[in-house]
Design an enzyme around this catalytic site. Structure first.
Site, PDB file in Angstrom:
ATOM      1  N   LYS A  30      33.672  52.930  37.971  1.00 29.64           N
ATOM      2  CA  LYS A  30      34.839  53.744  38.313  1.00 29.64           C
ATOM      3  C   LYS A  30      34.543  54.654  39.501  1.00 29.64           C
ATOM      4  O   LYS A  30      35.327  54.744  40.441  1.00 29.64           O
ATOM      5  CB  LYS A  30      35.281  54.601  37.107  1.00 29.64           C
ATOM      6  CG  LYS A  30      35.611  53.794  35.862  1.00 29.64           C
ATOM      7  CD  LYS A  30      36.176  54.660  34.742  1.00 29.64           C
ATOM      8  CE  LYS A  30      35.216  55.678  34.168  1.00 29.64           C
ATOM      9  NZ  LYS A  30      34.081  55.104  33.400  1.00 29.64           N
TER      10      LYS A  30
ATOM     11  N   ARG B 142      40.655  60.252  28.358  1.00 25.58           N
ATOM     12  CA  ARG B 142      39.730  59.544  27.475  1.00 25.58           C
ATOM     13  C   ARG B 142      40.199  59.547  26.031  1.00 25.58           C
ATOM     14  O   ARG B 142      39.539  58.949  25.181  1.00 25.58           O
ATOM     15  CB  ARG B 142      38.354  60.208  27.540  1.00 25.58           C
ATOM     16  CG  ARG B 142      37.367  59.544  28.521  1.00 25.58           C
ATOM     17  CD  ARG B 142      36.148  60.441  28.562  1.00 25.58           C
ATOM     18  NE  ARG B 142      34.909  59.827  28.876  1.00 25.58           N
ATOM     19  CZ  ARG B 142      34.337  59.904  30.092  1.00 25.58           C
ATOM     20  NH1 ARG B 142      34.973  60.446  31.099  1.00 25.58           N
ATOM     21  NH2 ARG B 142      33.142  59.405  30.287  1.00 25.58           N
TER      22      ARG B 142
ATOM     23  N   ARG C 157      20.813  53.650  37.631  1.00 28.22           N
ATOM     24  CA  ARG C 157      21.721  54.363  38.525  1.00 28.22           C
ATOM     25  C   ARG C 157      21.149  55.681  39.044  1.00 28.22           C
ATOM     26  O   ARG C 157      20.508  56.421  38.322  1.00 28.22           O
ATOM     27  CB  ARG C 157      23.007  54.616  37.729  1.00 28.22           C
ATOM     28  CG  ARG C 157      23.984  55.566  38.332  1.00 28.22           C
ATOM     29  CD  ARG C 157      25.326  55.399  37.697  1.00 28.22           C
ATOM     30  NE  ARG C 157      25.526  56.215  36.508  1.00 28.22           N
ATOM     31  CZ  ARG C 157      26.699  56.313  35.883  1.00 28.22           C
ATOM     32  NH1 ARG C 157      27.744  55.626  36.304  1.00 28.22           N
ATOM     33  NH2 ARG C 157      26.814  57.077  34.824  1.00 28.22           N
TER      34      ARG C 157
ATOM     35  N   ARG D 114      21.349  61.144  36.458  1.00 31.20           N
ATOM     36  CA  ARG D 114      22.056  61.979  35.499  1.00 31.20           C
ATOM     37  C   ARG D 114      21.249  62.129  34.210  1.00 31.20           C
ATOM     38  O   ARG D 114      20.651  61.182  33.731  1.00 31.20           O
ATOM     39  CB  ARG D 114      23.411  61.347  35.179  1.00 31.20           C
ATOM     40  CG  ARG D 114      24.451  61.697  36.214  1.00 31.20           C
ATOM     41  CD  ARG D 114      25.710  60.930  36.024  1.00 31.20           C
ATOM     42  NE  ARG D 114      26.209  60.932  34.654  1.00 31.20           N
ATOM     43  CZ  ARG D 114      27.395  60.462  34.295  1.00 31.20           C
ATOM     44  NH1 ARG D 114      28.198  59.975  35.237  1.00 31.20           N
ATOM     45  NH2 ARG D 114      27.787  60.484  33.057  1.00 31.20           N
TER      46      ARG D 114
ATOM     47  N   ARG E 189      27.787  57.366  24.178  1.00 32.95           N
ATOM     48  CA  ARG E 189      28.921  57.370  25.118  1.00 32.95           C
ATOM     49  C   ARG E 189      29.748  56.096  24.948  1.00 32.95           C
ATOM     50  O   ARG E 189      30.976  56.126  25.009  1.00 32.95           O
ATOM     51  CB  ARG E 189      28.414  57.497  26.564  1.00 32.95           C
ATOM     52  CG  ARG E 189      27.984  58.920  26.895  1.00 32.95           C
ATOM     53  CD  ARG E 189      26.978  58.980  28.012  1.00 32.95           C
ATOM     54  NE  ARG E 189      27.497  58.587  29.302  1.00 32.95           N
ATOM     55  CZ  ARG E 189      26.730  58.204  30.333  1.00 32.95           C
ATOM     56  NH1 ARG E 189      25.423  58.159  30.206  1.00 32.95           N
ATOM     57  NH2 ARG E 189      27.270  57.891  31.474  1.00 32.95           N
TER      58      ARG E 189
END
Ligand code: AMP
Length: 213
Positions: A13, A87, A126, A160, A171
């Protein structure tokens, strides 16, 4: 044009939102980014959300709706990209109300289809540029060999705190329990379009461009 990018963590996203900001002069509204900023600034709200985010749980609807409400008052440019919001169904209803109040419409909800294995692989690889937020991936889009961000030239990159397997499991569970039903919600409203989030970054970008027209 106002759109939602909908998909589990790691679906791409943020990466695709960056393209839309560049190509269409849209404004990315990432509640995750806003919450991380609040956390880093050490504000009261930041302190409240820090532990919740580290665990991979959702923060309260009240907090994120408040953040979005503030941003909708500002400059609209080429329209808003809602990234990581809504969400929950309560957030989706609140967004509909907020848009109505400001005379805006929701034009498209782009659902990004991926599978869990790909998500885990992407997320654990990431990193982002500390200067501009450009997203890198050890496998598919490594940091350039000269160690400089290809977008802004910064040499600082960060991972992160919640991009670890334990938090990611949570998550994903939060996504399936609380967010995935938004697919049905927006389908029923005739606003949903699917794209294959598993393709190469440019292929996904092209699919999104086609869907948005
Ligand atoms: P993200 O950057 O979108 O993956 O979000 C990182 C974390 O911020 C999530 O795991 C949640 O803890 C929190 N968060 C971000 N957006 C929302 C939202 N719309 N509702 C509740 N929690 C959120």
């Amino acid at each position: 044009m106002n759109i939602i990018l909908l998909g589990p963590p790691g679906a791409g996203k943020g990466t695709q939102a960056h393209f839309l900001v560049e190509d269409r002069n849209m404004i990315q509204l990432s509640t995750g980014d806003m919450l991380r900023e609040a956390k880093d600034s050490g504000s009261e709200m930041g302190k409240i959300v820090a532990d919740v985010m580290a665990r991979g749980d959702l923060v309260t609807d009240e907090i994120v709706i408040g953040l979005i409400r503030e941003k909708l008052q500002g400059d609209k440019k080429g329209g808003f990209i809602f990234d990581g919001f809504p969400r929950t169904l309560a957030q989706a209803d609140a967004l509909a109300e907020l848009l109505e109040e400001t005379g805006e419409t929701l034009d498209k909800v782009v659902a990004m289809e991926v599978n869990d294995d790909a998500l885990v692989a992407r997320i654990t690889a990431r990193s982002t540029c500390a200067g501009c937020g450009e997203v890198y991936n050890d496998i598919t889009k490594p940091i350039p060999a000269d160690g400089k961000c290809s977008n802004c030239g910064s040499t600082e990159f960060k991972r992160r705190a919640d991009d670890n397997e334990e938090s990611l499991k949570n998550r994903l569970m939060e996504y399936y329990k609380k967010t995935s039903m938004l697919i049905g919600y927006y389908h029923a409203k005739g606003q949903l379009a699917w794209v294959n989030g598993l393709g190469e970054i440019d292929e996904v970008k092209a699919e999104i461009a086609e869907v948005l027209g």
